[in-house]
Write a protein that holds these residues in place. Sequence first.
Motif, mmCIF file in Angstrom:
data_model
loop_
_atom_site.group_PDB
_atom_site.id
_atom_site.type_symbol
_atom_site.label_atom_id
_atom_site.label_comp_id
_atom_site.label_asym_id
_atom_site.label_seq_id
_atom_site.Cartn_x
_atom_site.Cartn_y
_atom_site.Cartn_z
ATOM 1 N N SER A 61 0.849 -1.197 0.000
ATOM 2 C CA SER A 61 0.000 0.000 0.000
ATOM 3 C C SER A 61 0.877 1.236 0.000
ATOM 4 N N ALA A 62 0.323 2.332 -0.485
ATOM 5 C CA ALA A 62 1.055 3.590 -0.532
ATOM 6 C C ALA A 62 1.087 4.228 0.863
ATOM 7 N N PRO A 63 2.004 5.162 1.103
ATOM 8 C CA PRO A 63 2.098 5.778 2.438
ATOM 9 C C PRO A 63 0.958 6.725 2.767
ATOM 10 N N PHE A 64 0.211 7.169 1.754
ATOM 11 C CA PHE A 64 -0.937 8.047 1.974
ATOM 12 C C PHE A 64 -2.148 7.401 1.314
ATOM 13 N N GLU A 65 -3.122 7.021 2.122
ATOM 14 C CA GLU A 65 -4.320 6.398 1.592
ATOM 15 C C GLU A 65 -5.549 7.114 2.122
ATOM 16 N N GLY A 66 -6.623 7.034 1.367
ATOM 17 C CA GLY A 66 -7.863 7.664 1.768
ATOM 18 C C GLY A 66 -9.029 7.065 1.021
ATOM 19 N N ALA A 67 -10.237 7.503 1.395
ATOM 20 C CA ALA A 67 -11.444 6.951 0.788
ATOM 21 C C ALA A 67 -11.692 7.494 -0.610
ATOM 22 N N ASN A 68 -11.096 8.630 -0.959
ATOM 23 C CA ASN A 68 -11.306 9.247 -2.265
ATOM 24 C C ASN A 68 -10.081 10.073 -2.613
ATOM 25 N N PRO A 69 -9.950 10.509 -3.871
ATOM 26 C CA PRO A 69 -8.769 11.266 -4.281
ATOM 27 C C PRO A 69 -8.533 12.528 -3.465
ATOM 28 N N MET A 70 -9.596 13.245 -3.128
ATOM 29 C CA MET A 70 -9.417 14.475 -2.358
ATOM 30 C C MET A 70 -8.850 14.180 -0.970
ATOM 31 N N GLY A 71 -9.322 13.072 -0.365
ATOM 32 C CA GLY A 71 -8.791 12.690 0.935
ATOM 33 C C GLY A 71 -7.328 12.312 0.859
ATOM 34 N N VAL A 72 -6.944 11.614 -0.216
ATOM 35 C CA VAL A 72 -5.536 11.246 -0.393
ATOM 36 C C VAL A 72 -4.675 12.490 -0.551
ATOM 37 N N MET A 73 -5.121 13.421 -1.382
ATOM 38 C CA MET A 73 -4.323 14.627 -1.612
ATOM 39 C C MET A 73 -4.228 15.486 -0.353
ATOM 40 N N TYR A 74 -5.270 15.496 0.455
ATOM 41 C CA TYR A 74 -5.202 16.235 1.724
ATOM 42 C C TYR A 74 -4.133 15.627 2.634
ATOM 43 N N ARG A 75 -4.104 14.299 2.698
ATOM 44 C CA ARG A 75 -3.110 13.634 3.541
ATOM 45 C C ARG A 75 -1.702 13.866 3.027
ATOM 46 N N VAL A 76 -1.539 13.891 1.702
ATOM 47 C CA VAL A 76 -0.210 14.149 1.137
ATOM 48 C C VAL A 76 0.307 15.514 1.588
ATOM 49 N N ILE A 77 -0.576 16.501 1.660
ATOM 50 C CA ILE A 77 -0.152 17.862 2.026
ATOM 51 C C ILE A 77 0.036 18.017 3.529
ATOM 52 N N HIS A 78 -0.834 17.405 4.334
ATOM 53 C CA HIS A 78 -0.869 17.734 5.765
ATOM 54 C C HIS A 78 -0.418 16.609 6.691
ATOM 55 N N ASP A 79 -0.558 15.360 6.323
ATOM 56 C CA ASP A 79 -0.293 14.256 7.250
ATOM 57 C C ASP A 79 1.093 13.662 7.040
ATOM 58 N N GLU A 80 1.559 12.965 8.068
ATOM 59 C CA GLU A 80 2.815 12.240 7.975
ATOM 60 C C GLU A 80 2.568 10.888 7.304
ATOM 61 N N PRO A 81 3.554 10.366 6.580
ATOM 62 C CA PRO A 81 3.357 9.080 5.897
ATOM 63 C C PRO A 81 3.271 7.926 6.891
ATOM 64 N N ASP A 82 2.555 6.904 6.501
ATOM 65 C CA ASP A 82 2.428 5.702 7.321
ATOM 66 C C ASP A 82 3.519 4.721 6.904
ATOM 67 N N LEU A 83 4.580 4.655 7.696
ATOM 68 C CA LEU A 83 5.700 3.747 7.418
ATOM 69 C C LEU A 83 5.821 2.676 8.497
ATOM 70 N N SER A 84 4.742 2.430 9.213
ATOM 71 C CA SER A 84 4.800 1.513 10.352
ATOM 72 C C SER A 84 5.102 0.081 9.933
ATOM 73 N N ARG A 85 4.756 -0.303 8.713
ATOM 74 C CA ARG A 85 4.984 -1.675 8.262
ATOM 75 C C ARG A 85 6.203 -1.816 7.365
ATOM 76 N N VAL A 86 6.919 -0.729 7.157
ATOM 77 C CA VAL A 86 8.116 -0.765 6.311
ATOM 78 C C VAL A 86 9.304 -1.222 7.160
ATOM 79 N N PRO A 87 10.120 -2.169 6.669
ATOM 80 C CA PRO A 87 11.319 -2.568 7.423
ATOM 81 C C PRO A 87 12.178 -1.357 7.786
ATOM 82 N N ASP A 88 12.765 -1.399 8.979
ATOM 83 C CA ASP A 88 13.507 -0.239 9.479
ATOM 84 C C ASP A 88 14.606 0.201 8.514
#
Length: 417
Positions: free
Chosen positions: A229-256
């Motif tokens: 999965s990508a580091p920024f996910e959402g229910a729709n394109p606008m939600g994804v783009m909002y997360r890209v601008i404002h939220d931190e990426p989800d790297l919790s499952r990526v090997p250190d």
Amino acid sequence: MSRREMRGGRDEEGTGPKVGSALGRSDPARIGPYQLLGRLGSGGMGKVYLGRSRTGQLAAVKVLHDQLAEDQEFRRRFERELHAASRVSGRFTAAVLESSRGIDERLWMATEYVPGPSLSQAVSAFGPLDPTTLLALWLGLLGALESIHAAGIVHRDLKPSNVLLAEDGPRLIDFGVSVLGGATTLTATGVVIGTPGYMSPEEVQGHRSGPHSDVFALACTLTYAATGSAPFEGANPMGVMYRVIHDEPDLSRVPDRIASLIRPCLDKDPQSRPSVTELINMLPAAETDEVSRLLAHGKWLPEAIRRRTREHAVTVFEWDGARRDSLAAARPVHPGDSECDPEPPTVPQGSVTTPPNGSPPNPPGSYGTGGPDPGPDPTNEASLRTHTVPLPADMPPLPRIPRRTWLRWLPARRGTR
């Protein structure tokens, strides 16, 4: 763009042969010097076909949609894509082979065909990649971006479906929305070019993109390869783009080890992201040497994906044979056609074949019991090679067929009108 792409999730496009990719009635049989064998995929600008040249070169032939060919805006985008791709050379990119000319009815370009699944197909089928394969993918894509940026180009659409996994290394393909350095963008007001789950913050906000935007997309793509999965996910394109601008990426499952490489690339400020050269030098020398050795000798992919890559090559060969056979069966043979006019079958001198019922052999122009010739029998392969059955020169004359006896019962005609 698929809905899964817009959500930042799995991208299922890819360009490998698959079920349902045979040519349709509306598809051309040939483009330029390439005989088309099947359809590889389609996008916003056109369709991509697998083609084979007369000299045996396999190519991915991209053709602009007919309904868009007369649109000057799309023509400029296509010509820009062609110009951009022709300037790129490197091991980890697909080279441009040929393109349409001004007199051609269709706009098209042919690039090197890469037998192998896309990254999205491989992850969907086999799950996330192991750390060693991830590092090899990382170095290969950095090498591709190094070649692209050296030509003064920004890719702008780096995502899993645009990464093909060949046995000798990954390939970054499709410069469909690339921008030449210094060129004016063709993006209309309020229109965003790219895939939301893999776009940088500056692209989402409509600002000018650059090499640092490709670095951001590379980090998103590697996150997908490591987790599915990508580091920024959402229910729709606008939600994804909002997360890209404002939220931190989800790297919790990526090997250190991998997360330490890609985290700086996902910085919101493009100037704070490392360059491609800095990223190449970020790995320790010993680790870089081992990973590059695997890439150099085609040992970088897990066995399951390597097997799938070989299967793609075999499928293309069988696909090509099926296409050839269907063309031979559908195409009538005309004398003088040097490419498919084999010598007609011959009858031994002094011999005549006789039908099993003992009746005389059929002369040319007759068929069966005296009816008109219906033409070649499509179920008989030999009937496709000739129009008439050659007869020996010394064949005896055909026996006289007796007059039909029922004529005697007709009354004699008397007088004339």
